[in-house]
Write a protein that holds these residues in place. Structure first.
Motif, mmCIF file in Angstrom:
data_model
loop_
_atom_site.group_PDB
_atom_site.id
_atom_site.type_symbol
_atom_site.label_atom_id
_atom_site.label_comp_id
_atom_site.label_asym_id
_atom_site.label_seq_id
_atom_site.Cartn_x
_atom_site.Cartn_y
_atom_site.Cartn_z
ATOM 1 N N ILE A 70 0.871 -1.166 0.000
ATOM 2 C CA ILE A 70 0.000 0.000 0.000
ATOM 3 C C ILE A 70 0.915 1.226 0.000
ATOM 4 O O ILE A 70 2.136 1.092 0.098
ATOM 5 C CB ILE A 70 -0.957 -0.007 1.222
ATOM 6 C CG1 ILE A 70 -0.173 -0.030 2.540
ATOM 7 C CG2 ILE A 70 -1.924 -1.192 1.132
ATOM 8 C CD1 ILE A 70 -1.025 0.077 3.789
ATOM 9 N N ASP A 71 0.344 2.424 -0.090
ATOM 10 C CA ASP A 71 1.169 3.636 -0.145
ATOM 11 C C ASP A 71 2.114 3.758 1.050
ATOM 12 O O ASP A 71 3.264 4.159 0.890
ATOM 13 C CB ASP A 71 0.293 4.883 -0.237
ATOM 14 C CG ASP A 71 -0.074 5.214 -1.670
ATOM 15 O OD1 ASP A 71 0.476 4.594 -2.597
ATOM 16 O OD2 ASP A 71 -0.906 6.112 -1.857
ATOM 17 N N LEU A 72 1.642 3.424 2.249
ATOM 18 C CA LEU A 72 2.500 3.496 3.434
ATOM 19 C C LEU A 72 3.720 2.593 3.263
ATOM 20 O O LEU A 72 4.849 2.989 3.569
ATOM 21 C CB LEU A 72 1.721 3.121 4.698
ATOM 22 C CG LEU A 72 2.532 3.063 5.990
ATOM 23 C CD1 LEU A 72 3.129 4.438 6.304
ATOM 24 C CD2 LEU A 72 1.663 2.577 7.137
ATOM 25 N N HIS A 73 3.505 1.381 2.766
ATOM 26 C CA HIS A 73 4.628 0.467 2.536
ATOM 27 C C HIS A 73 5.604 1.056 1.517
ATOM 28 O O HIS A 73 6.817 0.941 1.684
ATOM 29 C CB HIS A 73 4.132 -0.885 2.010
ATOM 30 C CG HIS A 73 3.302 -1.652 2.973
ATOM 31 N ND1 HIS A 73 2.209 -2.375 2.575
ATOM 32 C CD2 HIS A 73 3.381 -1.816 4.313
ATOM 33 C CE1 HIS A 73 1.658 -2.963 3.624
ATOM 34 N NE2 HIS A 73 2.353 -2.632 4.694
ATOM 35 N N ARG A 74 5.069 1.674 0.492
ATOM 36 C CA ARG A 74 5.945 2.267 -0.537
ATOM 37 C C ARG A 74 6.821 3.364 0.066
ATOM 38 O O ARG A 74 7.996 3.494 -0.293
ATOM 39 C CB ARG A 74 5.115 2.806 -1.695
ATOM 40 C CG ARG A 74 4.572 1.727 -2.595
ATOM 41 C CD ARG A 74 3.837 2.298 -3.798
ATOM 42 N NE ARG A 74 3.344 1.227 -4.627
ATOM 43 C CZ ARG A 74 2.086 0.782 -4.598
ATOM 44 N NH1 ARG A 74 1.205 1.351 -3.797
ATOM 45 N NH2 ARG A 74 1.721 -0.205 -5.380
ATOM 46 N N ALA A 159 17.735 -4.915 15.206
ATOM 47 C CA ALA A 159 18.094 -3.676 14.506
ATOM 48 C C ALA A 159 16.914 -3.181 13.665
ATOM 49 O O ALA A 159 16.603 -1.985 13.662
ATOM 50 C CB ALA A 159 19.320 -3.897 13.632
ATOM 51 N N LEU A 160 16.248 -4.089 12.963
ATOM 52 C CA LEU A 160 15.112 -3.696 12.118
ATOM 53 C C LEU A 160 13.928 -3.196 12.942
ATOM 54 O O LEU A 160 13.123 -2.394 12.463
ATOM 55 C CB LEU A 160 14.688 -4.856 11.215
ATOM 56 C CG LEU A 160 15.701 -5.244 10.139
ATOM 57 C CD1 LEU A 160 15.238 -6.498 9.390
ATOM 58 C CD2 LEU A 160 15.946 -4.098 9.178
ATOM 59 N N LYS A 161 13.843 -3.629 14.175
ATOM 60 C CA LYS A 161 12.745 -3.153 15.037
ATOM 61 C C LYS A 161 12.952 -1.709 15.472
ATOM 62 O O LYS A 161 12.052 -1.101 16.034
ATOM 63 C CB LYS A 161 12.602 -4.078 16.254
ATOM 64 C CG LYS A 161 11.974 -5.406 15.890
ATOM 65 C CD LYS A 161 11.850 -6.334 17.082
ATOM 66 C CE LYS A 161 11.239 -7.641 16.642
ATOM 67 N NZ LYS A 161 11.186 -8.629 17.745
ATOM 68 N N MET A 162 14.117 -1.143 15.177
ATOM 69 C CA MET A 162 14.351 0.276 15.440
ATOM 70 C C MET A 162 13.566 1.150 14.442
ATOM 71 O O MET A 162 13.373 2.342 14.669
ATOM 72 C CB MET A 162 15.847 0.613 15.287
ATOM 73 C CG MET A 162 16.742 -0.090 16.280
ATOM 74 S SD MET A 162 18.509 0.032 15.860
ATOM 75 C CE MET A 162 18.730 1.743 15.489
ATOM 76 N N ILE A 163 13.136 0.541 13.354
ATOM 77 C CA ILE A 163 12.429 1.248 12.287
ATOM 78 C C ILE A 163 10.939 1.243 12.624
ATOM 79 O O ILE A 163 10.396 0.205 12.988
ATOM 80 C CB ILE A 163 12.683 0.565 10.938
ATOM 81 C CG1 ILE A 163 14.187 0.551 10.621
ATOM 82 C CG2 ILE A 163 11.894 1.220 9.825
ATOM 83 C CD1 ILE A 163 14.570 -0.329 9.450
ATOM 84 N N PRO A 164 10.271 2.372 12.506
ATOM 85 C CA PRO A 164 8.824 2.425 12.814
ATOM 86 C C PRO A 164 8.036 1.437 11.937
ATOM 87 O O PRO A 164 8.350 1.237 10.768
ATOM 88 C CB PRO A 164 8.424 3.866 12.485
ATOM 89 C CG PRO A 164 9.686 4.641 12.513
ATOM 90 C CD PRO A 164 10.781 3.691 12.120
ATOM 91 N N LYS A 165 7.014 0.853 12.557
ATOM 92 C CA LYS A 165 6.188 -0.118 11.810
ATOM 93 C C LYS A 165 4.901 0.518 11.295
ATOM 94 O O LYS A 165 4.086 -0.163 10.674
ATOM 95 C CB LYS A 165 5.880 -1.328 12.673
ATOM 96 C CG LYS A 165 5.156 -1.051 13.954
ATOM 97 C CD LYS A 165 4.995 -2.313 14.773
ATOM 98 C CE LYS A 165 4.478 -1.964 16.156
ATOM 99 N NZ LYS A 165 4.483 -3.121 17.013
ATOM 100 N N ASN A 166 4.713 1.810 11.547
ATOM 101 C CA ASN A 166 3.528 2.474 11.008
ATOM 102 C C ASN A 166 3.847 3.906 10.636
ATOM 103 O O ASN A 166 4.903 4.386 10.799
ATOM 104 C CB ASN A 166 2.367 2.421 11.992
ATOM 105 C CG ASN A 166 2.761 2.861 13.380
ATOM 106 O OD1 ASN A 166 3.717 3.620 13.577
ATOM 107 N ND2 ASN A 166 2.036 2.404 14.359
#
Length: 166
Positions: A70-74, A159-166
């Motif tokens: 979706i746009d958010l994923h992009r 490390a990847l969990k440092m990135i926002p999920k939303n």
């Protein structure tokens, strides 16, 4: 160049900013189809190869959506691409991508991407630091031991969990 060849070239190209050069010989009316067909295959490949810097929850969501973003994923994917630029012309590539994104999607999209770049870059640096600190011996052991492989995978996930999920 035929449509299938163009799709395969797009799927194999790591950097989204290089996609236009992959389809330059394709008739204009087939380019959008090539992009549409290649996008989920590219995302799947990048996630499976560990080249996409996105939160693990986002990766799972993409998998559940059959890799159709979706746009958010992009926007998250663009942040990953920008954070992953590693070349002497990095600043120029970053600015060229910014200009393309603003032109196509507007400033709101760009500002959302830009705020995501810093955490993606921090995750990238943490992953890189961990890989360098392990050295070739531990990396070799991880390839041959499920215990070491799991430990390295958990470090990467952290490390990847440092990135926002939303």
């Amino acid at each position: 160049m035929d449509l299938l060849s163009a799709i395969n070239r797009l799927v194999g190209e790591d950097y989204l900013d290089e996609w236009s050069s992959c389809v330059k010989d394709l008739p204009r009316d087939q380019r959008a189809e090539a992009f549409r067909s290649a996008e989920p295959l590219w995302i799947k490949r990048m996630v499976s190869e560990g080249k996409l810097l996105i939160h693990p929850v986002v990766a799972a969501d993409l998998k559940n959506r059959e890799w159709k973003p979706i746009d958010l994923h992009r926007r998250m994917i663009w942040a990953s691409v920008l954070a992953s630029i590693d070349s002497p012309q990095g600043k120029e590539r970053f600015n060229a991508n910014k200009a393309r994104i603003v032109k196509k999607h507007g400033n709101d999209w760009w500002f959302d991407i830009y705020k995501r770049v810093k955490p993606a870059y921090a995750a990238r640096m943490r992953i890189k630091k961990n890989q360098e600190s392990h050295g070739p011996v531990l990396n070799h052991m991880a390839r041959h031991s499920s215990v070491f492989a799991l430990a390295l995978h958990e470090e990467r996930e952290a490390a990847l969990k440092m990135i926002p999920k939303n």
